[in-house]
Every structure is written in structure tokens, then in C-alpha cells.
Design a protein around this motif. Sequence first.
Motif: not given
Length: 441
Positions: A254-256, A402-403, A421-423, A430-431
Motif C-alpha cells: 500500500c502506497v498512500e 525508509f519508504c 518518482a511519486l514519493l 525532490a528535484e
Amino acid sequence: MSSALLHSLLDDAGQTSGPDWLKQIRVEARTRLLERGLPAARNEAWKYTPLRALESRRLRRVAAASQPVDVDPGLYTLAGVGSPRLVFVDGTLRPDLSDVSSVHGLAIESLGTALERDAQSLRASLGRSFDADAQVFARLNSALPSDGAVIRVAAGVKVEPLLHLVMLGSAGAADAYWQLRNVIELGEGSALRLIEHHAGGQGCSHLGNVVNQYSLHAGARLDLLQLQAAPDSVRLIRRSDAVLDADAHLEMRCVEAGAQWMRHDLAVALQGDRARLVSRGVFVLNGRQHADTRIDVSHQARDTACDLVWRGVADQRARGVFHGAITVCAGADGADALLSNKNLLLSDQAEIDTQPVLEIHADEVKAAHGATVGQLDEKALFYLRSRGIDEAAARSLLTLAFCRIAFDSITNEALHGQLDALLLERLPRAESAADTAQVTG
């Protein structure tokens, strides 16, 4: 507690079609909802979920559009994932966006079509009783007509291609309510890989209510990825119910990473001997996002096992809530239960509340549970900085690592990269970190 939201939705329900037993289910659910309303703030199961913002809203139910809205293909496609694909927009099936290719032993149809063809085969699923106040939105899902997917795998069939189930909200669905009821059944000794994907166009501000029901017969295996990447302007409530027979195996990831606020109730019943659940999950929050995840695993037979590892990350003024409960029922001797929940706070104003619960009523049980809330390891941060990586990028890389436990076992490299990339998009700088991640990867 009375709620304008419930009254507005139920009063707008109109006449419903279907067999008498289904009409009766809807009438009983509607009556119960109007009697009890939304849970009060003192209700333990809902005290962390911000329902107050819904109490005065008069959301409208989305009706099937005569002219379907345009949808960006980037919203319903994933890297490395092709057909079969089933797409719902604002709670309505979109055949023009779906690609239900014929696969041996795999039957896919909409809930509406399945009810017309063989309603009796769905009676047990749709007749599921949601009586507790903790399941008020599942009860609302039962009270109102809805569409959804009915997915069945024949006994002994190992389905090779990934099945992509997409649920979108459109930008035109402002102040709207839609719901879906998905029924997934795996026959004895069968296997399926499924992606449940939530997304939407920027600007939509709907409330989505999704109930998924998974039935795994003896020896069946389901590999499930639940990817929630809805826009930050929406609210999303989901309930996932799974029942596992003997020797069945459910592996969930699960990725929220989206929604203004989201709630996910995951209930798994290990009712057959040697049934096994492996669950890996993560939520990544920033801004004022709110995520409330509640897991309830029930060991009901001998030699069952569950292995739950969940992570949480909150930045800025976000808030995450995790409640993980494992119950080993009387007679479930030989159960093996593990729950681990670790969380990171990236801001002084962020908050994460975690509550692991373990209840044992059997002998010869192996069980452990634990939870932590902390910050990044300063020694690891210092090491990365000593290697020439700037501080912001180093923090993002450590947080991403960690994720990754939620999806590191995914072997589809293109899909794995898209999840990375989403996380990274949700993390500070992020870039900068994305460039470094490609080098270090």
C-alpha cells in the motif's frame, strides 16, 4: 449525531432497481444511517478522522454524464503496466478508457452487468452487514446504488498479466460524492496480480467512498498493490475486506501519497488453516494532508500467519494516524503474528499517532508488535553529506529508502521507478534528490 451530508445523499437516492433482497439491504442500511448519523468526535474509531468538515456539506451524487469528460491518459496508465485495465471515472465505468483483453480463466465485468446477469451470485458479498459505527461509510456504500468491478479467477488458473483497476475523479466533479463496490474472488489454487489505482484530475474536490471485498478460496494467492495518488483537493474513504481460506496467501503493498484527507480501513480474516497475510505499507504526507489507516487482522484458524510492516512520513503541518490491531481468536493455536510500525517526522509541526494492538485468546502463539516515531538518523545524514550530497537531497534519499520497504519486492523495474518518482515528488527538494537517486541507483 445528525448530518446534512447523509440526508442530502440519501434523499437524492431515488428509486433503485435490482432484486428484492438487494432493495431490502439498501432500505435497512439507509434506516440505520438516518438513526445513527455520522460518528461523534468521542467515537474511538473516528476521533482522529476530521468528519466535522463534512457535517454541513451538501455534496451531490455524481450521475453518469451524457457526454463523458476528457481524461488525461497519464492519470490512468502506469509504467510497465498494460492491459487488462478497467477504468472508473466519478464512480462510472468508462469502457472507452478500459482495455479488458480476454485472459483465460479471468472474468471481468461491471457490477451493474453482473447484477443483471446473475444477481444471486453476488448476494453474499453485497449482503455483508456493516452494523458497527466504525463502518458507517461502508454502510452508506450499501445504502446507495453504485457501480464497481466484479473480478473472478477460475479455480486452478494462474493469471499472468497484471490487472489494473483504476478509480479516478474528474476535474468537473466539484463538491461531488461518488462510490464504488468492487468484488474480487479467487477460486481454489488460483493466482492473480492486481493493482488498485486511485488518481484524479487537478481541481476535483469530491468525496470518494470505495469498498473492496476480496475472497481467496483454498490455496489461492493474490498479489495486490494499492496505489493512492489522488489530488490533494479530494477526500477519499476506503474499506478493504479480505477473507482467506485454508492455505490462501495475500500479499499487499500500500502506497498512500495523495488526497487532502484519506481513511483506509483494512480488515483481513484468516479463517482457514495456514492462511497467510503479508502487508507492507507507507503514507507520505505534507502540507495539511491527513491520513488515517486502520488495520484489523483476525486469526481464526490454526497455524495462520501475518507479517505487517508499515511506515509513515509527515512533513510541514501534515498528520498521520495508524491503528494496527491483531486478534488471535480462541482455537487459533500456532498463529504467528508480527506488526511493526515506524514513522518519521520531517517538521516540528507534523504529527503522527500510532497505536499497535495485540489481543491473544489462544495457546502456542508467536506474536510481537511495536511502533516508533522519530527523525532521520543524523549519522546516516552525515555520511551522505561527507560523500558530497547536499543536505536537502540527502534527507530526501534517506526518507525514500525508509519508504521503499512498501514496494521494494516489486520486480517490475518501470513500475518501481514510477513509485520512486511519486514519493520523491512528495519530499522536500525532490528535484535534487531525484538526480542523485538515479546516480546512486
